[in-house]
Design a protein around this motif. Structure first.
Motif, PDB file in Angstrom:
ATOM      1  N   TYR A 204      -1.742  14.555 -16.835  1.00 26.68           N
ATOM      2  CA  TYR A 204      -1.793  14.359 -15.379  1.00 26.68           C
ATOM      3  C   TYR A 204      -1.753  12.874 -15.023  1.00 26.68           C
ATOM      4  CZ  TYR A 204      -3.257  15.082 -10.536  1.00 26.68           C
ATOM      5  OH  TYR A 204      -3.309  15.091  -9.156  1.00 26.68           O
ATOM      6  N   ASN A 205      -2.416  12.056 -15.827  1.00 29.26           N
ATOM      7  CA  ASN A 205      -2.460  10.614 -15.568  1.00 29.26           C
ATOM      8  C   ASN A 205      -1.321   9.858 -16.242  1.00 29.26           C
ATOM      9  OD1 ASN A 205      -4.833  10.809 -14.036  1.00 29.26           O
ATOM     10  ND2 ASN A 205      -6.107  10.719 -15.859  1.00 29.26           N
ATOM     11  N   ASN A 206      -0.466  10.582 -16.970  1.00 28.13           N
ATOM     12  CA  ASN A 206       0.622   9.914 -17.680  1.00 28.13           C
ATOM     13  C   ASN A 206       1.581   9.258 -16.685  1.00 28.13           C
ATOM     14  OD1 ASN A 206       2.376   9.019 -19.625  1.00 28.13           O
ATOM     15  ND2 ASN A 206       3.256  11.033 -20.048  1.00 28.13           N
ATOM     16  N   PHE A 207       1.785   7.981 -16.845  1.00 19.39           N
ATOM     17  CA  PHE A 207       2.682   7.239 -15.959  1.00 19.39           C
ATOM     18  C   PHE A 207       3.911   6.700 -16.686  1.00 19.39           C
ATOM     19  CE2 PHE A 207       3.956   2.965 -14.525  1.00 19.39           C
ATOM     20  CZ  PHE A 207       4.515   3.301 -13.304  1.00 19.39           C
ATOM     21  N   LEU A 208       3.718   6.168 -17.893  1.00 17.30           N
ATOM     22  CA  LEU A 208       4.791   5.445 -18.573  1.00 17.30           C
ATOM     23  C   LEU A 208       5.999   6.333 -18.865  1.00 17.30           C
ATOM     24  CD1 LEU A 208       5.665   2.759 -19.763  1.00 17.30           C
ATOM     25  CD2 LEU A 208       4.623   3.460 -21.946  1.00 17.30           C
ATOM     26  N   ALA A 209       5.773   7.492 -19.492  1.00 15.07           N
ATOM     27  CA  ALA A 209       6.900   8.358 -19.859  1.00 15.07           C
ATOM     28  C   ALA A 209       7.656   8.879 -18.630  1.00 15.07           C
ATOM     29  CB  ALA A 209       6.417   9.515 -20.734  1.00 15.07           C
ATOM     30  N   PRO A 210       6.980   9.437 -17.612  1.00 14.08           N
ATOM     31  CA  PRO A 210       7.733   9.857 -16.417  1.00 14.08           C
ATOM     32  C   PRO A 210       8.444   8.692 -15.733  1.00 14.08           C
ATOM     33  CG  PRO A 210       5.567  10.886 -16.433  1.00 14.08           C
ATOM     34  CD  PRO A 210       5.569   9.875 -17.530  1.00 14.08           C
ATOM     35  N   PHE A 211       7.836   7.511 -15.740  1.00 13.07           N
ATOM     36  CA  PHE A 211       8.445   6.343 -15.107  1.00 13.07           C
ATOM     37  C   PHE A 211       9.726   5.933 -15.838  1.00 13.07           C
ATOM     38  CE2 PHE A 211       8.791   1.666 -14.662  1.00 13.07           C
ATOM     39  CZ  PHE A 211       8.962   1.604 -13.293  1.00 13.07           C
ATOM     40  N   ILE A 212       9.722   6.042 -17.160  1.00 13.82           N
ATOM     41  CA  ILE A 212      10.879   5.629 -17.955  1.00 13.82           C
ATOM     42  C   ILE A 212      11.995   6.667 -17.901  1.00 13.82           C
ATOM     43  CG2 ILE A 212      11.686   5.203 -20.318  1.00 13.82           C
ATOM     44  CD1 ILE A 212       8.982   3.900 -20.868  1.00 13.82           C
ATOM     45  N   TYR A 213      11.626   7.955 -18.003  1.00 13.56           N
ATOM     46  CA  TYR A 213      12.643   8.992 -18.215  1.00 13.56           C
ATOM     47  C   TYR A 213      13.087   9.706 -16.944  1.00 13.56           C
ATOM     48  CZ  TYR A 213      11.625   8.381 -23.151  1.00 13.56           C
ATOM     49  OH  TYR A 213      11.469   7.833 -24.398  1.00 13.56           O
ATOM     50  N   LEU A 214      12.349   9.577 -15.858  1.00 17.28           N
ATOM     51  CA  LEU A 214      12.729  10.260 -14.624  1.00 17.28           C
ATOM     52  C   LEU A 214      13.314   9.250 -13.647  1.00 17.28           C
ATOM     53  CD1 LEU A 214       9.629  12.604 -14.133  1.00 17.28           C
ATOM     54  CD2 LEU A 214      11.822  13.130 -15.237  1.00 17.28           C
ATOM     55  N   GLY A 215      14.591   9.394 -13.339  1.00 21.16           N
ATOM     56  CA  GLY A 215      15.254   8.456 -12.445  1.00 21.16           C
ATOM     57  C   GLY A 215      15.440   8.965 -11.031  1.00 21.16           C
ATOM     58  N   SER A 216      15.343  10.277 -10.839  1.00 22.32           N
ATOM     59  CA  SER A 216      15.565  10.865  -9.513  1.00 22.32           C
ATOM     60  C   SER A 216      14.233  11.074  -8.799  1.00 22.32           C
ATOM     61  CB  SER A 216      16.298  12.206  -9.635  1.00 22.32           C
ATOM     62  OG  SER A 216      17.536  12.046 -10.298  1.00 22.32           O
ATOM     63  N   GLU A 217      14.204  10.714  -7.530  1.00 21.43           N
ATOM     64  CA  GLU A 217      12.965  10.815  -6.760  1.00 21.43           C
ATOM     65  C   GLU A 217      12.471  12.250  -6.646  1.00 21.43           C
ATOM     66  OE1 GLU A 217      11.179   9.431  -2.382  1.00 21.43           O
ATOM     67  OE2 GLU A 217      13.241   8.940  -2.974  1.00 21.43           O
ATOM     68  N   GLU A 218      13.397  13.217  -6.590  1.00 19.79           N
ATOM     69  CA  GLU A 218      12.983  14.613  -6.437  1.00 19.79           C
ATOM     70  C   GLU A 218      12.309  15.163  -7.687  1.00 19.79           C
ATOM     71  OE1 GLU A 218      17.393  14.570  -7.596  1.00 19.79           O
ATOM     72  OE2 GLU A 218      16.096  13.569  -6.132  1.00 19.79           O
ATOM     73  N   LYS A 219      12.302  14.397  -8.798  1.00 19.26           N
ATOM     74  CA  LYS A 219      11.672  14.850 -10.031  1.00 19.26           C
ATOM     75  C   LYS A 219      10.390  14.078 -10.353  1.00 19.26           C
ATOM     76  CE  LYS A 219      16.121  16.228 -11.962  1.00 19.26           C
ATOM     77  NZ  LYS A 219      17.121  16.032 -13.032  1.00 19.26           N
ATOM     78  N   TYR A 220       9.963  13.203  -9.473  1.00 21.16           N
ATOM     79  CA  TYR A 220       8.786  12.374  -9.745  1.00 21.16           C
ATOM     80  C   TYR A 220       7.520  13.218  -9.878  1.00 21.16           C
ATOM     81  CZ  TYR A 220      11.338   8.067  -8.607  1.00 21.16           C
ATOM     82  OH  TYR A 220      12.214   7.012  -8.598  1.00 21.16           O
ATOM     83  N   THR A 221       6.650  12.793 -10.786  1.00 23.78           N
ATOM     84  CA  THR A 221       5.312  13.364 -10.890  1.00 23.78           C
ATOM     85  C   THR A 221       4.361  12.523 -10.027  1.00 23.78           C
ATOM     86  OG1 THR A 221       4.857  12.012 -12.844  1.00 23.78           O
ATOM     87  CG2 THR A 221       5.734  14.229 -13.220  1.00 23.78           C
ATOM     88  N   ILE A 222       3.085  12.911  -9.997  1.00 26.77           N
ATOM     89  CA  ILE A 222       2.134  12.243  -9.111  1.00 26.77           C
ATOM     90  C   ILE A 222       1.986  10.762  -9.450  1.00 26.77           C
ATOM     91  CG2 ILE A 222      -0.361  12.048  -8.698  1.00 26.77           C
ATOM     92  CD1 ILE A 222      -0.488  14.964  -8.213  1.00 26.77           C
ATOM     93  N   GLY A 223       1.895  10.447 -10.738  1.00 31.22           N
ATOM     94  CA  GLY A 223       1.712   9.058 -11.133  1.00 31.22           C
ATOM     95  C   GLY A 223       2.836   8.158 -10.664  1.00 31.22           C
ATOM     96  N   VAL A 224       4.077   8.594 -10.876  1.00 32.69           N
ATOM     97  CA  VAL A 224       5.243   7.798 -10.485  1.00 32.69           C
ATOM     98  C   VAL A 224       5.357   7.735  -8.965  1.00 32.69           C
ATOM     99  CG1 VAL A 224       7.752   7.569 -10.703  1.00 32.69           C
ATOM    100  CG2 VAL A 224       6.419   8.435 -12.618  1.00 32.69           C
ATOM    101  N   SER A 225       5.086   8.846  -8.292  1.00 31.89           N
ATOM    102  CA  SER A 225       5.159   8.877  -6.835  1.00 31.89           C
ATOM    103  C   SER A 225       4.154   7.914  -6.221  1.00 31.89           C
ATOM    104  CB  SER A 225       4.911  10.300  -6.332  1.00 31.89           C
ATOM    105  OG  SER A 225       4.945  10.356  -4.926  1.00 31.89           O
ATOM    106  N   MET A 226       2.939   7.857  -6.764  1.00 30.98           N
ATOM    107  CA  MET A 226       1.925   6.948  -6.247  1.00 30.98           C
ATOM    108  C   MET A 226       2.319   5.490  -6.502  1.00 30.98           C
ATOM    109  SD  MET A 226      -0.262   8.770  -4.707  1.00 30.98           S
ATOM    110  CE  MET A 226      -1.345   7.406  -4.362  1.00 30.98           C
ATOM    111  N   TYR A 227       2.981   5.241  -7.616  1.00 35.71           N
ATOM    112  CA  TYR A 227       3.425   3.874  -7.920  1.00 35.71           C
ATOM    113  C   TYR A 227       4.423   3.383  -6.872  1.00 35.71           C
ATOM    114  CZ  TYR A 227       6.127   0.137 -10.120  1.00 35.71           C
ATOM    115  OH  TYR A 227       6.793  -1.042 -10.358  1.00 35.71           O
ATOM    116  N   PHE A 228       5.414   4.210  -6.572  1.00 34.23           N
ATOM    117  CA  PHE A 228       6.422   3.793  -5.598  1.00 34.23           C
ATOM    118  C   PHE A 228       5.853   3.756  -4.176  1.00 34.23           C
ATOM    119  CE2 PHE A 228       9.362   4.989  -9.040  1.00 34.23           C
ATOM    120  CZ  PHE A 228      10.134   3.833  -9.062  1.00 34.23           C
TER     121      PHE A 228
END
Length: 275
Positions: A204-228
């Motif tokens: 749930y708190n993972n940020f690095l892997a979703p940030f690196i591998y997910l490029g489309s906004e519609e696929k963001y998880t909570i960590g990446v969404s909060m970062y942006f």
């Protein structure tokens, strides 16, 4: 002398607890202010509670989509990853085969290797397999990437189970899979619950892997969404909405901890005692 030491450590614990509680409390009451109140005095309490900040955060950060993405990623990775951890721990601790000790030693050595070293070859592999920008690819990566810490924790718990249970089942004609399914799994449930909770928090708190591998906004998880969302503050400066989003993002792990804190504490110590 002992009393002085006890008072000292109690003071350290109090300070440590306040260093966690006070920032959370500050975020909560800042999320209930207007932006004008926030910029006028960040330490003052809100004159009127602005509960609509949470509705605004839910809509502006698209939590409907983000939570679904996170549940799919975390839930699937949790189920597959926990099952593989239990299976691997059983094979390494309860099944005798040639090279088992060497394999264990190799796994333990990996504890001393920085995980960041594997980032570049890992990304190249994911790209060649066309698994980047995909939640399914991210699930495969996190499910198959075994954690040595969880493996050791589960193995320590399984080693505490009496060998006589398996020996009796084998004498009755049970297969290895039947012993695993009907004896080991039920008895290992406290350890499995502990591993699953720790894995959930990590995923749930993972940020690095979703940030690196997910490029489309519609696929963001909570960590990446909060970062942006935080990055957008340099243009909008809507900090109270961001604080409300932070509180919303904290709700699932907080609820999980409230309901399972006893099981976490019990499961974390069960493997330390030999049966």
């Amino acid at each position: 002398m002992k009393t002085v030491i006890d008072v000292f450590w109690r003071g350290i614990l109090v300070i440590w607890s306040l260093s966690i509680i006070l920032p959370l409390f500050w975020i909560v009451y800042e999320s209930l202010k207007t932006n004008q109140e926030f910029f006028q005095n960040i330490w003052s309490f809100p004159e009127k509670l602005q509960w609509h900040n949470y509705r605004q955060a839910w809509v502006s950060m698209d939590f409907n989509r983000v939570i679904l993405n996170t549940l799919y990623y975390v839930g699937t990775s949790l189920i597959i990853g926990t099952f593989l951890t239990v299976l691997n721990a059983y094979a390494l601790t309860r099944v005798e085969f040639k090279g088992r000790k060497f394999l264990w030693a190799t796994i333990l050595i990996s504890l001393f290797l920085p995980g960041i070293n594997a980032l570049v070859p890992q990304y190249v592999l994911m790209r060649e397999l066309h698994l980047t920008n995909s939640l399914t690819g991210l699930i495969i990566l996190d499910s198959l990437g075994e954690s040595v810490f969880f493996l050791m924790l589960m193995s320590g718990f399984m080693q505490s189970l009496p060998k006589e249970l398996e020996e009796g089942a084998f004498m009755d004609g049970a297969s290895l899979f039947q012993v695993f399914r009907k004896i080991i799994l039920p008895l290992s449930m406290p350890g499995i619950v502990t591993i699953a909770i720790f894995k959930f928090i990590g995923l749930y708190n993972n940020f690095l892997a979703p940030f690196i591998y997910l490029g489309s906004e519609e696929k963001y998880t909570i960590g990446v969404s909060m970062y942006f969302a935080n990055q957008r503050m340099q243009y909008s400066s809507d900090w109270v909405t961001l604080f409300a989003g932070v509180i919303i993002a904290m709700v699932p792990p907080t609820i999980l901890f409230i309901f399972f804190q006893r099981k976490v504490m019990e499961g974390a110590t069960l493997g330390s005692v030999k049966g």
